[in-house]
Scaffold this motif. Sequence first.
Motif, PDB file in Angstrom:
ATOM      1  N   GLU A  35      69.440 119.823  77.201  1.00  0.00           N
ATOM      2  CA  GLU A  35      68.405 118.987  76.603  1.00  0.00           C
ATOM      3  C   GLU A  35      67.116 119.765  76.360  1.00  0.00           C
ATOM      4  OE1 GLU A  35      67.737 115.490  78.865  1.00  0.00           O
ATOM      5  OE2 GLU A  35      69.786 114.727  78.640  1.00  0.00           O
ATOM      6  N   ALA A  36      66.807 120.724  77.226  1.00  0.00           N
ATOM      7  CA  ALA A  36      65.563 121.478  77.097  1.00  0.00           C
ATOM      8  C   ALA A  36      65.536 122.360  75.856  1.00  0.00           C
ATOM      9  CB  ALA A  36      65.339 122.335  78.344  1.00  0.00           C
ATOM     10  N   ASP A  37      66.692 122.574  75.233  1.00  0.00           N
ATOM     11  CA  ASP A  37      66.733 123.408  74.034  1.00  0.00           C
ATOM     12  C   ASP A  37      66.379 122.631  72.768  1.00  0.00           C
ATOM     13  OD1 ASP A  37      67.598 125.945  75.158  1.00  0.00           O
ATOM     14  OD2 ASP A  37      69.472 124.909  75.621  1.00  0.00           O
ATOM     15  N   PHE A  38      66.175 121.315  72.882  1.00  0.00           N
ATOM     16  CA  PHE A  38      65.843 120.483  71.733  1.00  0.00           C
ATOM     17  C   PHE A  38      64.438 119.900  71.885  1.00  0.00           C
ATOM     18  CE2 PHE A  38      70.437 120.566  71.750  1.00  0.00           C
ATOM     19  CZ  PHE A  38      70.772 120.638  70.404  1.00  0.00           C
ATOM     20  N   PHE A  39      63.737 119.827  70.758  1.00  0.00           N
ATOM     21  CA  PHE A  39      62.452 119.149  70.727  1.00  0.00           C
ATOM     22  C   PHE A  39      62.673 117.670  70.421  1.00  0.00           C
ATOM     23  CE2 PHE A  39      60.733 123.405  69.980  1.00  0.00           C
ATOM     24  CZ  PHE A  39      59.579 123.377  70.742  1.00  0.00           C
ATOM     25  N   THR A  40      61.944 116.820  71.122  1.00  0.00           N
ATOM     26  CA  THR A  40      61.951 115.388  70.821  1.00  0.00           C
ATOM     27  C   THR A  40      60.510 114.918  70.760  1.00  0.00           C
ATOM     28  OG1 THR A  40      61.948 114.663  73.132  1.00  0.00           O
ATOM     29  CG2 THR A  40      64.098 115.155  72.138  1.00  0.00           C
ATOM     30  N   ALA A  41      60.317 113.669  70.343  1.00  0.00           N
ATOM     31  CA  ALA A  41      58.961 113.111  70.308  1.00  0.00           C
ATOM     32  C   ALA A  41      58.343 113.104  71.697  1.00  0.00           C
ATOM     33  CB  ALA A  41      58.995 111.695  69.732  1.00  0.00           C
ATOM     34  N   ASP A  42      59.178 112.985  72.727  1.00  0.00           N
ATOM     35  CA  ASP A  42      58.666 112.949  74.094  1.00  0.00           C
ATOM     36  C   ASP A  42      58.284 114.330  74.616  1.00  0.00           C
ATOM     37  OD1 ASP A  42      58.960 110.205  74.253  1.00  0.00           O
ATOM     38  OD2 ASP A  42      61.001 110.338  75.055  1.00  0.00           O
ATOM     39  N   THR A  43      58.941 115.365  74.113  1.00  0.00           N
ATOM     40  CA  THR A  43      58.674 116.711  74.624  1.00  0.00           C
ATOM     41  C   THR A  43      57.723 117.504  73.744  1.00  0.00           C
ATOM     42  OG1 THR A  43      60.628 117.611  73.483  1.00  0.00           O
ATOM     43  CG2 THR A  43      60.926 116.821  75.743  1.00  0.00           C
ATOM     44  N   GLU A  44      57.373 116.986  72.564  1.00  0.00           N
ATOM     45  CA  GLU A  44      56.447 117.690  71.673  1.00  0.00           C
ATOM     46  C   GLU A  44      55.081 117.812  72.346  1.00  0.00           C
ATOM     47  OE1 GLU A  44      55.126 119.893  69.571  1.00  0.00           O
ATOM     48  OE2 GLU A  44      56.489 119.087  68.042  1.00  0.00           O
ATOM     49  N   ARG A  81      52.509 120.090  71.000  1.00  0.00           N
ATOM     50  CA  ARG A  81      51.442 120.561  70.106  1.00  0.00           C
ATOM     51  C   ARG A  81      51.117 119.574  69.002  1.00  0.00           C
ATOM     52  NH1 ARG A  81      48.265 124.633  69.019  1.00  0.00           N
ATOM     53  NH2 ARG A  81      47.909 125.382  66.908  1.00  0.00           N
ATOM     54  N   TYR A  82      52.124 118.844  68.538  1.00  0.00           N
ATOM     55  CA  TYR A  82      51.914 117.886  67.449  1.00  0.00           C
ATOM     56  C   TYR A  82      52.407 116.502  67.874  1.00  0.00           C
ATOM     57  CZ  TYR A  82      51.788 122.413  65.098  1.00  0.00           C
ATOM     58  OH  TYR A  82      51.512 123.720  64.761  1.00  0.00           O
ATOM     59  N   PRO A  83      51.714 115.840  68.798  1.00  0.00           N
ATOM     60  CA  PRO A  83      52.132 114.490  69.201  1.00  0.00           C
ATOM     61  C   PRO A  83      52.112 113.550  68.002  1.00  0.00           C
ATOM     62  CG  PRO A  83      49.900 114.945  69.954  1.00  0.00           C
ATOM     63  CD  PRO A  83      50.456 116.242  69.445  1.00  0.00           C
ATOM     64  N   ASP A  84      52.973 112.535  68.035  1.00  0.00           N
ATOM     65  CA  ASP A  84      53.164 111.664  66.865  1.00  0.00           C
ATOM     66  C   ASP A  84      52.062 110.598  66.787  1.00  0.00           C
ATOM     67  OD1 ASP A  84      54.301 110.623  64.588  1.00  0.00           O
ATOM     68  OD2 ASP A  84      55.787 109.438  65.685  1.00  0.00           O
ATOM     69  N   VAL A  85      50.847 111.051  66.567  1.00  0.00           N
ATOM     70  CA  VAL A  85      49.687 110.155  66.500  1.00  0.00           C
ATOM     71  C   VAL A  85      49.832 109.147  65.365  1.00  0.00           C
ATOM     72  CG1 VAL A  85      47.206 110.070  66.009  1.00  0.00           C
ATOM     73  CG2 VAL A  85      48.114 111.791  67.588  1.00  0.00           C
ATOM     74  N   PHE A  86      50.366 109.576  64.223  1.00  0.00           N
ATOM     75  CA  PHE A  86      50.399 108.740  63.027  1.00  0.00           C
ATOM     76  C   PHE A  86      51.672 107.912  62.902  1.00  0.00           C
ATOM     77  CE2 PHE A  86      47.628 112.348  62.133  1.00  0.00           C
ATOM     78  CZ  PHE A  86      46.475 111.694  61.743  1.00  0.00           C
ATOM     79  N   GLY A  87      52.584 108.047  63.856  1.00  0.00           N
ATOM     80  CA  GLY A  87      53.823 107.283  63.785  1.00  0.00           C
ATOM     81  C   GLY A  87      54.722 107.724  62.652  1.00  0.00           C
ATOM     82  N   LEU A  88      54.777 109.029  62.395  1.00  0.00           N
ATOM     83  CA  LEU A  88      55.577 109.556  61.294  1.00  0.00           C
ATOM     84  C   LEU A  88      57.017 109.850  61.697  1.00  0.00           C
ATOM     85  CD1 LEU A  88      52.995 112.141  59.864  1.00  0.00           C
ATOM     86  CD2 LEU A  88      53.308 109.744  59.219  1.00  0.00           C
ATOM     87  N   THR A  99      64.761 108.626  67.482  1.00  0.00           N
ATOM     88  CA  THR A  99      66.134 109.096  67.306  1.00  0.00           C
ATOM     89  C   THR A  99      66.709 109.519  68.643  1.00  0.00           C
ATOM     90  OG1 THR A  99      65.357 111.343  66.829  1.00  0.00           O
ATOM     91  CG2 THR A  99      65.718 109.884  64.943  1.00  0.00           C
ATOM     92  N   GLY A 100      67.982 109.323  68.802  1.00  0.00           N
ATOM     93  CA  GLY A 100      68.668 109.759  70.008  1.00  0.00           C
ATOM     94  C   GLY A 100      69.386 111.071  69.763  1.00  0.00           C
ATOM     95  N   ASP A 101      70.343 111.358  70.633  1.00  0.00           N
ATOM     96  CA  ASP A 101      71.110 112.581  70.479  1.00  0.00           C
ATOM     97  C   ASP A 101      71.980 112.494  69.230  1.00  0.00           C
ATOM     98  OD1 ASP A 101      70.047 113.517  72.838  1.00  0.00           O
ATOM     99  OD2 ASP A 101      71.688 112.723  74.055  1.00  0.00           O
ATOM    100  N   ALA A 102      72.152 113.635  68.581  1.00  0.00           N
ATOM    101  CA  ALA A 102      73.065 113.701  67.441  1.00  0.00           C
ATOM    102  C   ALA A 102      74.480 113.902  67.983  1.00  0.00           C
ATOM    103  CB  ALA A 102      72.672 114.850  66.512  1.00  0.00           C
ATOM    104  N   PRO A 103      75.380 112.958  67.768  1.00  0.00           N
ATOM    105  CA  PRO A 103      76.725 113.050  68.343  1.00  0.00           C
ATOM    106  C   PRO A 103      77.420 114.349  67.941  1.00  0.00           C
ATOM    107  CG  PRO A 103      76.341 110.871  67.417  1.00  0.00           C
ATOM    108  CD  PRO A 103      75.186 111.727  66.995  1.00  0.00           C
TER     109      PRO A 103
END
Length: 372
Positions: A310-319, A321-328, A332-336
């Motif tokens: 899991e640590a090898d992927f970026f998610t909205a929770d782990t970002e 530098r660019y937190p999702d301030v604007f809701g862009l 999404t979950g894991d890609a099967p």
Amino acid sequence: MSDRTATRIATADGQAVTVTSRTPAVTDWSARYFGSWWNAAPAEPPITGPVVSADLDPGEYEELAQAVTGRESSEADYAGSLMLHTRGEVGTVTAVQPGDRLAYRWEPSVRRLRIAGHDETAVATAAARLARELVRGMLLVEGWQILHASAVTREDGATLLTLGDKGAGKTTTAVLLARAGWRLLANDRAFVRVENGRVRVLPWPSAAAFGFGLLDALGLFERIADRLRAGEPMHPTQDQRVTDALLAGRREPLWKAGGKEMKPQFFPDQLDTWLGMTPATEGAAAGLLFPRITPGAESRLVDEPRRLGEADFFTADTEDRYPDVFGLLPMTGDAPGLADRLNALPHRALVLGHDTVANTALLEKTAARLLG
């Protein structure tokens, strides 16, 4: 639109956003920033799809800033700068970065992001950054994931992904292979998605940061210093202390409080024109490398079990530098099947020392064996 210029930015996957401005330097910046990785071209009316409208407009900056500071707001560290932001009832987000004198308004109903500021470079940088975030959101909706990896490709598109913790050697591996004739697809992040039984890879356009030690070992330090002395600018996010060291010929690494190294920063096109590394626009994952830099060690292969986690992927929770301030960004979950597909690729772990020639020879030999 008659008084505005426009640059349309599109990925190889077809996701696109348009940057418009009354200042041509702003749209030119986006063309330069994205042109090495994605498709960036002048756009003519009618403009469709999401738009980033960015202008030098101190009056509008003050108006938007007052709309934020005059009421209760939230705080975020966005791209290294304090951002205050508020959200309206219909999802409209208004934000201000007082230190950069930048203000924003995102209107999701019309997919329009407005940016106003005082400084041309700050406005241009913000426009490119938020255009990328809009495209990022569209790619995530289409099932793409962001992998914390560097990547290089061969002419046939076969791509080597390099993974590991911070400082493991992802950037060093990519740079050495790119200098040896591979094409540079990603320095730190890459978009990945399973398509037709393969893992397709797209670049994450960004400025590139390389340490003094690596640049010196590659014989690039003086070349960069000479261009800088001749008046050619580097990326504006570069710390002035780094610029001063380059101009003075000082090769010793520089550190911020907290132990983070300050590195020279390059525009994407400078990877090619300054550093001799040709960017790539897409590829298909064909092998994985897991390096570990160990000072004083001999470059060698090692038998270590290593799999993506899991640590090898970026998610909205782990970002960070660019937190999702604007809701862009979508939820999404894991890609099967993505991690399993990547883990099934040929892979090797290796130790790299500080001998650039030996490191390059080992990487080339290992890459050839992995990809055949």
